[in-house]
Design an enzyme around this catalytic site. Structure first.
Site, PDB file in Angstrom:
ATOM      1  N   HIS A 119      15.464  36.123  -3.796  1.00  0.00           N
ATOM      2  CA  HIS A 119      16.814  35.917  -3.317  1.00  0.00           C
ATOM      3  C   HIS A 119      17.955  35.148  -3.515  1.00  0.00           C
ATOM      4  CE1 HIS A 119      15.267  33.602   0.109  1.00  0.00           C
ATOM      5  NE2 HIS A 119      14.810  32.819  -0.766  1.00  0.00           N
ATOM      6  N   HIS A 120      17.355  34.029  -4.675  1.00  0.00           N
ATOM      7  CA  HIS A 120      18.238  33.126  -4.954  1.00  0.00           C
ATOM      8  C   HIS A 120      19.475  33.357  -6.240  1.00  0.00           C
ATOM      9  CE1 HIS A 120      16.997  30.470  -1.734  1.00  0.00           C
ATOM     10  NE2 HIS A 120      15.796  30.293  -2.211  1.00  0.00           N
ATOM     11  N   ALA A 121      18.771  34.125  -7.049  1.00  0.00           N
ATOM     12  CA  ALA A 121      19.139  34.519  -8.382  1.00  0.00           C
ATOM     13  C   ALA A 121      20.604  34.871  -8.284  1.00  0.00           C
ATOM     14  CB  ALA A 121      18.467  35.738  -9.127  1.00  0.00           C
ATOM     15  N   LYS A 122      21.591  34.453  -8.927  1.00  0.00           N
ATOM     16  CA  LYS A 122      22.937  34.939  -9.021  1.00  0.00           C
ATOM     17  C   LYS A 122      23.189  35.881 -10.040  1.00  0.00           C
ATOM     18  CE  LYS A 122      23.660  31.749  -5.803  1.00  0.00           C
ATOM     19  NZ  LYS A 122      22.608  30.973  -6.019  1.00  0.00           N
ATOM     20  N   ASP A 160      20.882  32.926  -0.126  1.00  0.00           N
ATOM     21  CA  ASP A 160      22.257  32.856  -0.921  1.00  0.00           C
ATOM     22  C   ASP A 160      22.645  33.865  -1.853  1.00  0.00           C
ATOM     23  OD1 ASP A 160      20.407  31.535  -2.476  1.00  0.00           O
ATOM     24  OD2 ASP A 160      21.803  30.086  -3.334  1.00  0.00           O
TER      25      ASP A 160
END
Length: 552
Positions: A114-117, A155
């Site tokens: 869930h952190h990968a942008k 995020d």
């Protein structure tokens, strides 16, 4: 927590290489995510970088490493892109199982990054499989709810949908001097997505009871008010007690209580993994929660396996809480709940979405199997290949009309009761003509040579059908070469003579001796001549049908 009675809901479990439906393993392999699928969210440059970077060429790509935030907490390792395609492909395939109605619950423990942008890696996450799965769900569902119980703030997912009301993100996480440093209660979204980002910041030592008291009322209020069509639940196991990077004090059953609570709403549910840095506890938690989703009560004693030594000294399916101090006071939790509910009061009930046609899935299994001769296609695919008679327009370069039947009936050329040749075939020594008595000319499109048989005199030809005992009268140009009426220069015997000889089964006594005429000396020679003549009969009849269509 509901009892572990056997569930009637359809559950699909994904892992590298296979899928398990319910408790029965099937042989179908989920597709790995392609470059095209990954770039539905990520940039092309970033995915290209992940494709070609390896530990051997990492120094050559040092500038791009900095650009894409790769190298520190997101190290380069052999098989990086394969790992990303496995993780993302499992979540995308799981989402497709929900949208197709094949499953009610889909599990992909290899997902949850869930952190990968969009254009960079972050926090051990390279490709955000959650965002890609939600994009698939949004093709069919108006609203999707994302719930995150990882100790770190989700995020990357929140940022991806920060300005839309079609996805509501809800995260329960540690906040304050903790990675990634985002997720304050005041972070609620912007623009059209304002108030659709829900953040519940927590402190160290969060235990089962307090976690339940904040999780259940918040999630229940969101589901009842937002009315999502599908739910994505990220079950990061780093919120368990004893995690190497986490600082919560949740037991395995306290963590699983969140999964069970969301499951009981009977909404299509996609469950993914996430963080977790004490491996034996991660395996315990996700095993127990898999049984929970399947409605299976698992034995607390672990069965013997090759890795049993890692689960000592008790060898139990449990992760107990410890004596860690809980820094989350009742007043603090109540204050956070009040702020969250105040933000939720600002969103309308079940925000609507404009109606639109569901886009075609270019990456479906059927589209990939169209050209594979070893895979049987579905009836829907076969029907899609059928072109209706009135679908195509008339074409001069094909020498005739495609809708001959409708055209003739509309112009009075079709006659009721007129026999129309539909299909010709040869079997053995006899020529068959399948007919029907429907008015008008043939409904089958004919390939007609342009410019043949226009303005020529005709003659009648009788064709006998030995199967239906009918006779069809054909008018063909008189000067058309035919073995039914051979020309003077023909060196072959007339067809009607050969047919009479076949009926009588008596070979001719005095065959015509001609240098170019084959001599019939035996029964085998007779069969060869008959077969050759039958083939010529078929060609002539088809030519006559072509000429008739031209005249019409």
């Amino acid at each position: 927590m509901s009892t572990l009675s056997k569930s009637n809901r359809r559950v699909s479990y994904f892992y590298d290489g296979n899928r398990i439906s319910g408790t029965t393993r099937t042989g179908k392999t989920p597709q790995r995510a392609t470059f095209r699928q990954m770039t539905r969210f990520h940039t092309d440059e970033y995915i290209h970088f992940l494709e070609r970077v390896t530990p051997l060429n990492v120094e050559e790509l040092s500038q791009q490493q900095t650009r894409f935030n790769v190298g520190e907490d997101c190290p380069i390792f052999e098989g990086l892109f394969e790992f990303c395609s496995i993780s993302a492909g499992g979540s995308i395939d799981a989402a497709n199982k929900l949208t197709s109605g094949e499953s009610d619950i889909a599990i992909n423990w290899s997902g949850g990054l869930h952190h990968a942008k969009r254009f960079e890696a972050s926090g051990f996450c390279y490709v955000n499989d959650i965002v890609l799965a939600i994009l698939e769900l949004l093709r069919y569902h108006q609203r999707v709810l994302y719930v995150d119980i990882d100790i770190h703030h989700g995020d990357g997912v929140e940022e991806a949908f920060y300005s839309t009301d079609r996805v509501l993100t809800c995260s329960f996480h540690k906040f304050g001097q903790f990675f990634p440093g985002t997720g304050d209660v005041s972070d609620i979204g912007i623009g059209k997505g304002k108030h659709y980002a829900v953040n519940f910041p927590l402190k160290d030592g969060m235990d089962d009871e307090n976690y339940r008291d904040v999780f259940r009322p918040v999630v229940k209020h969101i589901i009842e008010w937002y009315r999502p069509g599908a739910i994505v639940l990220q079950c990061g196991a780093d919120s368990l007690a004893g995690d190497r990077l986490g600082c919560f004090n949740l037991s395995m059953k306290g963590h699983a209580a969140c999964v069970d609570f969301v499951k009981d709403f009977n909404i299509p549910l996609l469950v993914v993994g996430g963080g977790g840095y004490t491996i034996r506890n991660v395996a315990r938690a996700w095993t127990y929660e898999t049984g929970l989703l399947l409605g299976e009560a698992l034995n607390e004693d672990l069965p013997y396996n090759n890795y049993l030594e890692y689960y000592g000294p008790h060898f139990k399916l449990e992760v107990p809480a410890n004596n860690m101090e809980n820094m989350n006071t009742s007043s603090y939790l109540n204050d956070m709940k009040a702020k969250v509910f105040e933000n939720l009061r600002c969103i309308p009930f079940a925000p609507s979405v404009q109606m639109h046609q569901v886009p075609y899935n270019d990456d479906s299994d059927e589209s990939d199997n169209d050209d594979d001769p070893d895979i049987r296609i579905s009836q829907r695919q076969r029907n899609a290949r059928v072109v209706p008679e009135n679908e195509l327009s008339d074409s001069d370069d094909e020498g005739g009309r495609r809708n001959d039947r409708n055209y003739n009936v509309a112009n009075g050329n079709g006659k009721n009761g007129e026999f129309t040749t539909r299909k010709f075939r040869t079997t053995g020594k006899t020529l068959y003509n399948e007919t029907d008595s429907r008015g008008g000319s043939s409904s089958r499109p004919s390939k007609i040579a342009s410019g043949q048989g226009r303005g020529k005199s005709t003659r009648s030809t009788l064709i006998t059908d030995d199967v239906l005992n009918t006779t069809v009268t054909r008018n063909v140009p008189a000067d058309t070469p035919s073995i039914m009426a051979p020309s003077r220069s023909s060196s072959r015997p007339p067809a009607d003579i050969i047919q009479e000889e076949q009926a009588a089964t008596v070979p001719p006594e005095n065959p015509t001796n001609h240098p170019e005429t084959p001599q019939i000396r035996s029964e085998n020679d007779t069969a060869n001549v008959e077969n050759e003549t039958d083939a010529m009969d078929v060609d002539t009849i088809e030519a006559e049908q072509v000429v008739k269509t031209e005249e019409v």
